[in-house]
Design a protein around this motif. Structure first.
Motif, PDB file in Angstrom:
ATOM      1  N   GLU A   8     -44.801 -13.186 -67.478  1.00 58.26           N
ATOM      2  CA  GLU A   8     -44.956 -13.286 -65.994  1.00 58.26           C
ATOM      3  C   GLU A   8     -46.174 -12.275 -65.257  1.00 58.26           C
ATOM      4  O   GLU A   8     -46.893 -12.505 -64.374  1.00 58.26           O
ATOM      5  CB  GLU A   8     -43.714 -12.883 -65.377  1.00 58.26           C
ATOM      6  CG  GLU A   8     -43.587 -13.113 -63.878  1.00 58.26           C
ATOM      7  CD  GLU A   8     -41.974 -12.887 -63.535  1.00 58.26           C
ATOM      8  OE1 GLU A   8     -40.911 -12.660 -64.417  1.00 58.26           O
ATOM      9  OE2 GLU A   8     -41.974 -12.277 -62.288  1.00 58.26           O
ATOM     10  N   MET A   9     -46.052 -11.036 -66.128  1.00 58.98           N
ATOM     11  CA  MET A   9     -47.317 -10.204 -65.728  1.00 58.98           C
ATOM     12  C   MET A   9     -48.709 -10.328 -66.237  1.00 58.98           C
ATOM     13  O   MET A   9     -49.558 -10.253 -65.571  1.00 58.98           O
ATOM     14  CB  MET A   9     -46.852  -8.501 -66.585  1.00 58.98           C
ATOM     15  CG  MET A   9     -45.574  -8.204 -66.209  1.00 58.98           C
ATOM     16  SD  MET A   9     -45.370  -7.328 -64.465  1.00 58.98           S
ATOM     17  CE  MET A   9     -46.921  -6.199 -64.897  1.00 58.98           C
ATOM     18  N   ALA A  10     -48.615 -11.108 -67.355  1.00 59.03           N
ATOM     19  CA  ALA A  10     -49.884 -11.757 -67.634  1.00 59.03           C
ATOM     20  C   ALA A  10     -50.503 -12.683 -66.698  1.00 59.03           C
ATOM     21  O   ALA A  10     -51.616 -12.672 -66.377  1.00 59.03           O
ATOM     22  CB  ALA A  10     -49.976 -12.312 -69.309  1.00 59.03           C
ATOM     23  N   GLU A  11     -49.697 -13.422 -66.350  1.00 55.47           N
ATOM     24  CA  GLU A  11     -50.012 -14.260 -65.474  1.00 55.47           C
ATOM     25  C   GLU A  11     -50.115 -13.808 -63.949  1.00 55.47           C
ATOM     26  O   GLU A  11     -51.473 -14.222 -63.294  1.00 55.47           O
ATOM     27  CB  GLU A  11     -48.651 -15.252 -65.303  1.00 55.47           C
ATOM     28  CG  GLU A  11     -48.646 -16.034 -64.002  1.00 55.47           C
ATOM     29  CD  GLU A  11     -49.240 -17.479 -64.059  1.00 55.47           C
ATOM     30  OE1 GLU A  11     -49.134 -18.075 -65.121  1.00 55.47           O
ATOM     31  OE2 GLU A  11     -49.376 -18.213 -62.898  1.00 55.47           O
ATOM     32  N   ALA A  12     -49.746 -12.620 -63.769  1.00 57.47           N
ATOM     33  CA  ALA A  12     -49.932 -12.093 -62.435  1.00 57.47           C
ATOM     34  C   ALA A  12     -51.222 -11.332 -62.595  1.00 57.47           C
ATOM     35  O   ALA A  12     -51.956 -11.441 -61.589  1.00 57.47           O
ATOM     36  CB  ALA A  12     -48.933 -10.866 -62.069  1.00 57.47           C
ATOM     37  N   VAL A  13     -51.791 -10.760 -63.731  1.00 57.37           N
ATOM     38  CA  VAL A  13     -53.176 -10.272 -63.777  1.00 57.37           C
ATOM     39  C   VAL A  13     -53.948 -11.380 -63.779  1.00 57.37           C
ATOM     40  O   VAL A  13     -55.098 -11.301 -63.001  1.00 57.37           O
ATOM     41  CB  VAL A  13     -53.204  -9.558 -65.128  1.00 57.37           C
ATOM     42  CG1 VAL A  13     -54.654  -8.998 -65.231  1.00 57.37           C
ATOM     43  CG2 VAL A  13     -52.174  -8.393 -65.340  1.00 57.37           C
ATOM     44  N   SER A  14     -53.716 -12.479 -64.353  1.00 59.45           N
ATOM     45  CA  SER A  14     -54.638 -13.654 -64.322  1.00 59.45           C
ATOM     46  C   SER A  14     -54.988 -14.161 -62.892  1.00 59.45           C
ATOM     47  O   SER A  14     -55.975 -14.735 -62.770  1.00 59.45           O
ATOM     48  CB  SER A  14     -54.359 -14.833 -65.358  1.00 59.45           C
ATOM     49  OG  SER A  14     -53.298 -15.370 -64.621  1.00 59.45           O
ATOM     50  N   ASN A  62     -64.065  -4.862 -60.183  1.00 59.24           N
ATOM     51  CA  ASN A  62     -62.917  -5.614 -59.575  1.00 59.24           C
ATOM     52  C   ASN A  62     -61.979  -6.470 -60.032  1.00 59.24           C
ATOM     53  O   ASN A  62     -61.400  -7.214 -59.752  1.00 59.24           O
ATOM     54  CB  ASN A  62     -63.660  -6.277 -58.103  1.00 59.24           C
ATOM     55  CG  ASN A  62     -64.077  -5.428 -57.332  1.00 59.24           C
ATOM     56  OD1 ASN A  62     -63.246  -4.492 -56.761  1.00 59.24           O
ATOM     57  ND2 ASN A  62     -65.303  -5.429 -56.863  1.00 59.24           N
ATOM     58  N   GLY A  63     -62.285  -6.466 -61.345  1.00 61.60           N
ATOM     59  CA  GLY A  63     -61.451  -7.307 -62.428  1.00 61.60           C
ATOM     60  C   GLY A  63     -60.115  -6.756 -62.846  1.00 61.60           C
ATOM     61  O   GLY A  63     -59.520  -5.991 -62.105  1.00 61.60           O
ATOM     62  N   GLY A  64     -59.609  -7.552 -63.697  1.00 60.40           N
ATOM     63  CA  GLY A  64     -58.311  -7.277 -64.380  1.00 60.40           C
ATOM     64  C   GLY A  64     -58.440  -6.735 -65.717  1.00 60.40           C
ATOM     65  O   GLY A  64     -59.111  -7.122 -66.218  1.00 60.40           O
ATOM     66  N   VAL A  65     -57.444  -5.735 -66.072  1.00 57.92           N
ATOM     67  CA  VAL A  65     -57.608  -5.495 -67.402  1.00 57.92           C
ATOM     68  C   VAL A  65     -56.122  -5.568 -68.028  1.00 57.92           C
ATOM     69  O   VAL A  65     -55.041  -5.309 -67.367  1.00 57.92           O
ATOM     70  CB  VAL A  65     -57.850  -4.100 -67.782  1.00 57.92           C
ATOM     71  CG1 VAL A  65     -57.929  -3.529 -69.331  1.00 57.92           C
ATOM     72  CG2 VAL A  65     -59.156  -3.749 -66.990  1.00 57.92           C
TER      73      VAL A  65
END
Ligand SMILES: Nc1ncnc2c1ncn2[C@@H]1O[C@H](COP(=O)(O)OP(=O)(O)OP(=O)(O)O)[C@@H](O)[C@H]1O
Ligand SMILES: [Mg+2]
Length: 353
Positions: free
Chosen positions: A114-120, A238-241
């Protein structure tokens, strides 16, 4: 051959009290350089609670906190501990059935998804995932990112997600962050622990993970590489990590690193996939094999169950209890179905165990 046993009168292993415990000793007491106290190296391969490691360093205040003892005393201590461990577990855990435990573990991993999805999807900017090797951290994150990449692949657009593995220099890190600085991009650093041990890289990571409205990254020194590649000296990220690591942040010893890690932890979501006990790891294996991890081997359910049972029976001898180990042994089965257990004994187990 091990023939010496030592009782820790007073001592700790990673902040856990080890006083009164007995271990086979591998290496005599050594003093810490430049500070009080020292440590002994012991064999913990037969004991639970050491993250599946073969040996551990037990810190003791002084050599006088150790006493030599016998094998018999070790065995009694070990068996008693097994008994009290199961008796002193919190009630809920004690009464937890395997099915309940599997559910608990599955729930943790679904949070990872869920978290990985939220970052993506840019709902969450950054997360750190830590946990023991080979349990499916990379797999979970990669799957979530892959899912998102499908749309780009279909539209023939460049992918917005990248997984970077292994060694990473500070300038390499700066470059990767620059490449993925646009909103909607995600860069995942997988097993790039070197970043944590390099001040420059760590500061870059801290800046990238920061929660402020603006995350500006600077490269302060003149760099030919930057100039040659047309990268600016500073840019807004402004990306995600996603940062995946085996380092358990709460367990590091160095005070300086502790402070840095705390700073990182406070900046982003930190998910510790605590499946440290042997039982949890075995159950994780059962759960994932149950969801069809071994289907591609077409060995049939019965053989799958036999393979898992083999791992279970040899859990103290195998070098590691992980999904990766399951796949290794399944590969051996494919090689030689009637001799795979023998091969596994030779290649996956500690010799002399
Ligand atoms: N849910 C799953 N279904 C099928 N295979 C899986 C699953 N989870 C993990 N695996 C497989 O198990 C192996 C180990 O998983 P993975 O590489 O994700 O572990 P990890 O936790 O990232 O380990 P490390 O910390 O050593 O990098 C991989 O080969 C992966 O493909
Ligand atoms: Mg991994």
């Amino acid at each position: 051959m091990i023939n010496k046993y030592i009782k820790i009168e007073q001592g700790t292993y990673r902040n856990q009290d080890m006083s009164g415990r007995i271990f086979p000793i591998l290496k005599d007491y050594q003093r810490f350089a430049g500070k009080e106290g020292g440590f002994v190296t012991v064999d913990c391969s037969e004991l639970d609670g050491f993250e599946g490691l073969d040996k551990a360093r037990i810190n003791v205040p002084a050599i006088t906190d150790l006493t030599i003892t016998t094998e018999g005393a070790f065995q009694i201590n070990r068996d008693e501990l097994k008994k009290t461990e199961s008796a002193t577990q919190p009630k809920t855990e004690n009464n937890e059935t395997d099915e309940e435990a599997i559910e608990r573990i599955a729930a943790r991993f679904s949070i990872l998804d869920e978290m990985a999805e939220a970052v993506s999807t840019s709902k969450v900017r950054a997360m750190i995932v830590s946990g023991p090797p080979g349990i499916g951290k990379s797999y979970g994150v990669e799957r979530a990112l892959e899912k998102r990449s499908m749309f780009d692949d279909i539209a023939n657009n460049a992918r917005k997600f990248e997984v970077v593995k292994g060694a990473m220099s500070p300038i390499g890190l700066y470059k990767k962050l620059y490449e993925h600085s646009a909103k909607g991009h995600v860069v995942c650093f997988d097993d790039c622990d070197a970043i944590l041990y390099d001040d420059l890289a760590l500061n870059l990571l801290k800046a990238a993970l920061d929660t402020g409205a603006k995350r500006t990254l600077h490269w302060n020194t003149e760099s030919r590489t930057l100039m040659a590649e047309g990268m600016p000296n500073s840019f807004e990220f402004n990306g995600g990590v996603v940062f995946i690591t085996n380092v358990k942040f709460d367990n590091v010893k160095s005070k300086k690193l502790q402070d840095h890690l705390q700073a990182l932890q406070s900046r982003c979501h930190y998910l510790d996939l605590t499946i440290d006990s042997m039982r949890d790891r075995m159950l994780r294996i059962r759960q994932i094999v149950g969801t069809g991890m071994l289907e591609k081997y077409a060995m049939g359910r019965e053989t799958e169950a036999e393979l898992v049972q083999f791992i279970f029976d040899n859990k103290h001898k195998l070098r590691e209890i992980s999904l990766r180990m399951v796949l290794k042994i399944a590969d051996l089965w494919k090689m030689a179905p009637d001799r795979y257990q023998h091969l596994a004994e030779q290649t996956c187990m500690r010799q002399g165990a």
